[in-house]
Design a protein around this motif. Sequence first.
Motif, mmCIF file in Angstrom:
data_model
loop_
_atom_site.group_PDB
_atom_site.id
_atom_site.type_symbol
_atom_site.label_atom_id
_atom_site.label_comp_id
_atom_site.label_asym_id
_atom_site.label_seq_id
_atom_site.Cartn_x
_atom_site.Cartn_y
_atom_site.Cartn_z
ATOM 1 N N GLN A 97 0.810 -1.219 0.000
ATOM 2 C CA GLN A 97 0.000 0.000 0.000
ATOM 3 C C GLN A 97 0.844 1.270 0.000
ATOM 4 O O GLN A 97 0.353 2.354 -0.285
ATOM 5 C CB GLN A 97 -0.915 -0.002 1.228
ATOM 6 N N GLU A 98 2.127 1.120 0.341
ATOM 7 C CA GLU A 98 3.045 2.262 0.347
ATOM 8 C C GLU A 98 4.337 1.871 -0.360
ATOM 9 O O GLU A 98 4.674 0.683 -0.451
ATOM 10 C CB GLU A 98 3.345 2.706 1.780
ATOM 11 N N ALA A 99 5.054 2.848 -0.849
ATOM 12 C CA ALA A 99 6.327 2.577 -1.515
ATOM 13 C C ALA A 99 7.327 1.990 -0.523
ATOM 14 O O ALA A 99 7.347 2.345 0.656
ATOM 15 C CB ALA A 99 6.884 3.866 -2.117
ATOM 16 N N VAL A 100 8.158 1.053 -1.003
ATOM 17 C CA VAL A 100 9.188 0.436 -0.171
ATOM 18 C C VAL A 100 10.537 1.018 -0.593
ATOM 19 O O VAL A 100 10.974 0.822 -1.737
ATOM 20 C CB VAL A 100 9.204 -1.096 -0.343
ATOM 21 N N PRO A 101 11.203 1.740 0.300
ATOM 22 C CA PRO A 101 12.491 2.357 -0.070
ATOM 23 C C PRO A 101 13.522 1.292 -0.446
ATOM 24 O O PRO A 101 13.454 0.141 -0.010
ATOM 25 C CB PRO A 101 12.908 3.102 1.206
ATOM 26 N N ALA A 102 14.484 1.683 -1.238
ATOM 27 C CA ALA A 102 15.552 0.766 -1.650
ATOM 28 C C ALA A 102 16.379 0.317 -0.447
ATOM 29 O O ALA A 102 16.578 1.065 0.514
ATOM 30 C CB ALA A 102 16.455 1.453 -2.666
ATOM 31 N N ASN A 103 16.819 -0.937 -0.497
ATOM 32 C CA ASN A 103 17.720 -1.512 0.515
ATOM 33 C C ASN A 103 17.153 -1.482 1.929
ATOM 34 O O ASN A 103 17.893 -1.322 2.900
ATOM 35 C CB ASN A 103 19.077 -0.804 0.468
ATOM 36 N N THR A 104 15.843 -1.618 2.063
ATOM 37 C CA THR A 104 15.213 -1.724 3.383
ATOM 38 C C THR A 104 14.401 -3.022 3.430
ATOM 39 O O THR A 104 13.909 -3.492 2.393
ATOM 40 C CB THR A 104 14.273 -0.539 3.671
ATOM 41 N N PRO A 105 14.284 -3.631 4.617
ATOM 42 C CA PRO A 105 13.523 -4.878 4.721
ATOM 43 C C PRO A 105 12.086 -4.701 4.213
ATOM 44 O O PRO A 105 11.439 -3.692 4.494
ATOM 45 C CB PRO A 105 13.538 -5.173 6.227
ATOM 46 N N ILE A 106 11.649 -5.649 3.420
ATOM 47 C CA ILE A 106 10.295 -5.590 2.858
ATOM 48 C C ILE A 106 9.293 -6.124 3.878
ATOM 49 O O ILE A 106 9.368 -7.289 4.296
ATOM 50 C CB ILE A 106 10.207 -6.415 1.566
ATOM 51 N N LYS A 107 8.373 -5.275 4.308
ATOM 52 C CA LYS A 107 7.343 -5.692 5.259
ATOM 53 C C LYS A 107 6.204 -6.364 4.497
ATOM 54 O O LYS A 107 5.616 -5.766 3.593
ATOM 55 C CB LYS A 107 6.818 -4.478 6.041
ATOM 56 N N ILE A 108 5.916 -7.595 4.879
ATOM 57 C CA ILE A 108 4.850 -8.348 4.223
ATOM 58 C C ILE A 108 3.523 -8.071 4.923
ATOM 59 O O ILE A 108 3.425 -8.143 6.147
ATOM 60 C CB ILE A 108 5.148 -9.857 4.262
#
Length: 226
Positions: A109-120
């Motif tokens: 629902q929101e952009a995921v910044p580069a090189n940060t853990p992806i919240k599922i």
Amino acid sequence: MSYRKRSAALASVAALAGSAVLMAAPAARAEVVDVNYQCKTPIGDKNAVSPIDIKSAGSGGGYKITMSWQKGVSSSPVELGKGAMNPSATIELGGADSGTMTVTGPANQEAVPANTPIKISDLTGTYTPKKSGEVTFTPGVLTIKALGTTTTCTPSNGPGPALKLDVKAAGGGGDTGSPSSGSGSELPRTGPEDSAVALGTLGGTVLLAGAAGALWLTRRERTVRR
């Protein structure tokens, strides 16, 4: 027997029947388990540990299963815009059942910044029991699709079940191979759950018999008074 004593006796039998029915109700036992994911990504292997829990809720003839991550897993070398990532996962079934079920969820629902853990996000699916008994639900493979690529994360630490659920198959199924009598009729089951149901049925029968007896006594008293 006085009217007051008869009422108290009937109330006691009703309470017994009610408690027996509660004993037969399905039970769920959930706990958070740490899963060590080994991820195969387009830019190489990564690993991450996330606590995961799996919960259930009755849904028609089955159960809505929800799988939740408390920490992010894997990462992307570039920003993932809103709606760019689609997760799904499998859950391993054990105990009275076997195989896997799939849970899915919405895109990010929101952009995921580069090189940060992806919240599922929470992933859900519907489980319909095929057999009666205790079924275990253990986190399986997580799949993340984003920007035309696929990342596969596999548990490497052999996590235990995050959910144990007592289920009842539709029509009481799951008792294949039960012994039969010479006439071909099925022998009565004697498991604890069946005993609880039988006790509840017996309680209801006694309750009806008690009510009929009380009605007969009331009519008899009226006849004698006349």
